[in-house]
Design a protein around this motif. Structure first.
Motif, short mmCIF file in Angstrom:
data_model
loop_
_atom_site.label_atom_id
_atom_site.label_comp_id
_atom_site.label_asym_id
_atom_site.label_seq_id
_atom_site.Cartn_x
_atom_site.Cartn_y
_atom_site.Cartn_z
N ALA A 19 0.84 -1.20 0.00
CA ALA A 19 0.00 0.00 0.00
C ALA A 19 0.87 1.25 0.00
O ALA A 19 1.97 1.25 0.56
N HIS A 20 0.37 2.30 -0.66
CA HIS A 20 1.05 3.60 -0.61
C HIS A 20 0.58 4.39 0.61
O HIS A 20 1.35 5.13 1.23
N ARG A 21 -0.70 4.22 0.95
CA ARG A 21 -1.23 4.90 2.13
C ARG A 21 -0.80 4.15 3.38
O ARG A 21 -1.24 3.02 3.63
N THR A 22 0.08 4.74 4.16
CA THR A 22 0.62 4.05 5.33
C THR A 22 -0.45 3.80 6.39
O THR A 22 -0.30 2.90 7.21
N SER A 23 -1.54 4.55 6.36
CA SER A 23 -2.62 4.34 7.33
C SER A 23 -3.23 2.95 7.16
O SER A 23 -3.78 2.38 8.10
N THR A 24 -3.15 2.41 5.94
CA THR A 24 -3.68 1.08 5.65
C THR A 24 -2.94 0.01 6.42
O THR A 24 -3.48 -1.07 6.69
N LEU A 25 -1.69 0.29 6.81
CA LEU A 25 -0.81 -0.74 7.36
C LEU A 25 -0.64 -0.67 8.87
O LEU A 25 0.12 -1.44 9.45
N LYS A 26 -1.37 0.22 9.53
CA LYS A 26 -1.14 0.43 10.96
C LYS A 26 -1.51 -0.77 11.82
O LYS A 26 -1.03 -0.92 12.94
N ASN A 27 -2.39 -1.62 11.32
CA ASN A 27 -2.77 -2.81 12.09
C ASN A 27 -1.97 -4.05 11.71
O ASN A 27 -2.28 -5.15 12.16
N CYS A 28 -0.95 -3.87 10.89
CA CYS A 28 -0.09 -4.99 10.52
C CYS A 28 0.83 -5.35 11.69
O CYS A 28 1.17 -4.50 12.52
N ASP A 29 1.24 -6.60 11.76
CA ASP A 29 2.19 -7.03 12.79
C ASP A 29 3.58 -6.46 12.52
O ASP A 29 4.30 -6.09 13.44
N ARG A 30 3.94 -6.43 11.24
CA ARG A 30 5.23 -5.86 10.84
C ARG A 30 5.04 -5.07 9.55
O ARG A 30 4.23 -5.43 8.71
N VAL A 31 5.80 -3.99 9.42
CA VAL A 31 5.82 -3.22 8.18
C VAL A 31 7.26 -3.21 7.68
O VAL A 31 8.18 -2.84 8.39
N LEU A 32 7.43 -3.66 6.44
CA LEU A 32 8.76 -3.76 5.84
C LEU A 32 8.86 -2.82 4.65
O LEU A 32 7.92 -2.68 3.87
N GLU A 33 10.01 -2.19 4.51
CA GLU A 33 10.28 -1.35 3.35
C GLU A 33 11.28 -2.05 2.45
O GLU A 33 12.36 -2.47 2.90
N LEU A 34 10.92 -2.20 1.18
CA LEU A 34 11.83 -2.80 0.21
C LEU A 34 12.68 -1.69 -0.42
O LEU A 34 12.16 -0.75 -1.00
#
Length: 330
Positions: free
Chosen positions: A302-317
Motif C-alpha cells: 500500500a502507498h497509504r501508510t494508514s492502511t498498514l497500521k494494524n499490521c504485525d510488521r511493516v517492511l520497506e523494500l
C-alpha cells in the motif's frame, strides 16, 4: 522481440552469403574463361533459382522455429490436461507441507534476463502463519516482483523458497506448485471483471449449481459492496459489462476483494488492492480484513501508510533489501 529477431536473421545472412558467392564465382569464371559464356549463363540460372527458393526456405525455417518456441507451452498445457483427479492426487501427495508454521524466501535474487540488471538481490523474508505483513517501497523497487515470486508466478534466479522449513520446488504444473497456489488469494490493483453477473464474478465460476449464495453474500458484505449489489436493477444477477464497464474503479476493486473473501484463503495478498477506494470505505474494508475469524496470513502492499497500521510488521523494500519500519513512524 528476441525470438522474432532470431527467426528473421537467417534470411538476411543467407541472402547476403548467396549473392556474395555468386559474385565471386562470376568474377572467377570471367577471369579464367573470358571467351566462354556457358558458366556465366549457368550461374545466372542458379541465381534466378536461388531468388525463388530462398523465401521458401525462410518460411520453412520460420515455421520450424515457431514450432520449437511453442513446444514448451504446448507441453505444459498437455500436462495440465493430463492431471486427472487433482483432488485425489493432492491428498495422496506427501512431499509438501500444508503451511502449518511459516514460509520463507532465502537469499533470493531475480532478473528477467541473464544480461539485465537484478531487480531483487539477496532478499530474505520469513512470514509466520497468521502474521499480517505490510510492504512499502518506492515505485519500481520490485515490490510486485517480490510478490510474484512468493505466489509462484516467477522463479527466482538465485535462492530458494521454503515452506515449513522444507525446500519448496517451484515447478509449474506440479501438484506441489498447484497446492501452494490453492492456498492464496491475490488481489491486484487492476481487477479483471468478466462480462457476467456479480454472482459469477465473485464466485469466479460459470457453474451456477456450485455457487454458495450465502458465502457470496458474506464475501460481498466484507468487501463493503453488498448494499450496492442489492440496490442494482437485478441484484446479484446484474450484468457488469465487458471489463466491468458499468462499475467504477473502487467498485471493481471491492468485487475483487469479495472474490478473495469467497475463496476463504489461508494467505491473502493485496497489491494496492484498495488504491481506488475513498478513505472512509477503505477503512471499513480493511477493518473487515483484519477482523477475519480464521487466522489468515496477509501481505499488503500500500502507498497509504494508514492502511498498514494494524499490521504485525511493516517492511520497506529498498535497493539494499528489506528493512523493518517502526509502526510509530508511519
Amino acid at each position: 522481440s528476441e525470438n522474432i529477431f532470431l527467426i528473421a536473421c537467417p534470411r538476411y545472412l543467407l541472402e547476403a552469403s548467396t549473392i556474395t558467392l555468386i559474385i565471386m564465382l562470376a568474377l572467377i569464371f570471367t577471369f579464367t574463361s573470358p571467351t566462354n559464356s556457358a558458366p556465366i549463363t549457368l550461374l545466372s540460372v542458379f541465381a534466378l533459382g536461388s531468388q525463388k527458393l530462398l523465401p521458401l526456405f525462410q518460411q520453412i525455417f520460420s515455421s520450424f522455429s515457431q514450432i520449437l518456441e511453442k513446444q514448451v507451452h504446448f507441453k505444459n498445457t498437455i500436462e495440465l490436461l493430463n492431471i486427472k483427479n487433482y483432488d485425489k492426487a493432492l491428498k495422496n501427495e506427501k512431499s509438501f507441507s500444508n503451511f502449518e508454521e511459516s514460509f520463507e524466501i532465502r537469499n533470493v535474487s531475480f532478473r528477467y534476463n541473464y544480461d539485465s540488471k537484478y531487480i531483487l538481490k539477496n532478499i530474505n523474508l520469513k512470514i509466520y502463519k497468521g502474521e499480517k505483513i505490510g510492504l512499502i517501497g518506492k515505485t519500481g523497487v520490485g515490490k510486485s516482483t517480490l510478490i510474484n515470486i512468493i505466489i509462484g508466478l516467477f522463479n527466482p534466479r538465485e535462492g530458494g523458497f521454503y515452506l515449513d522449513n522444507k525446500k519448496f520446488i517451484n515447478e509449474h504444473n506440479s501438484i506441489q506448485y498447484r497446492h501452494w497456489q490453492s492456498l492464496i488469494s491475490y488481489v491486484p490493483q487492476n481487477i479483471y471483471i468478466s462480462d457476467d453477473t456479480f454472482l459469477q464474478n465473485i464466485s469466479f465460476t460459470n457453474r451456477t449449481e456450485e455457487i454458495n449464495i450465502s458465502k457470496v453474500m458474506e464475501a460481498a458484505k466484507k468487501a463493503n459492496i453488498l448494499d450496492f449489489i442489492i440496490e442494482s436493477p437485478n441484484g446479484f444477477n446484474t450484468k457488469l459489462g465487458e471489463r466491468g464497464i458499468s462499475l467504477s474503479g473502487g467498485q471493481s476493486q471491492r468485487v475483487g476483494l469479495a472474490r478473495a473473501f469467497y475463496k476463504n484463503p489461508e494467505i491473502l495478498v493485496l497489491d494496492e488492492a484498495t488504491s481506488a477506494l475513498d478513505s472512509k470505505t477503505e477503512c471499513k474494508v480493511m477493518k473487515n480484513i483484519y477482523n477475519q475469524k480464521n487466522k489468515i496470513t496477509m501481505i499488503i502492499i500500500a502507498h497509504r501508510t494508514s492502511t498498514l497500521k494494524n499490521c504485525d510488521r511493516v517492511l520497506e523494500l529498498t535497493e539494499n533489501g528489506l528493512i523493518e519500519i517502526e509502526k510509530e513512524n508511519l
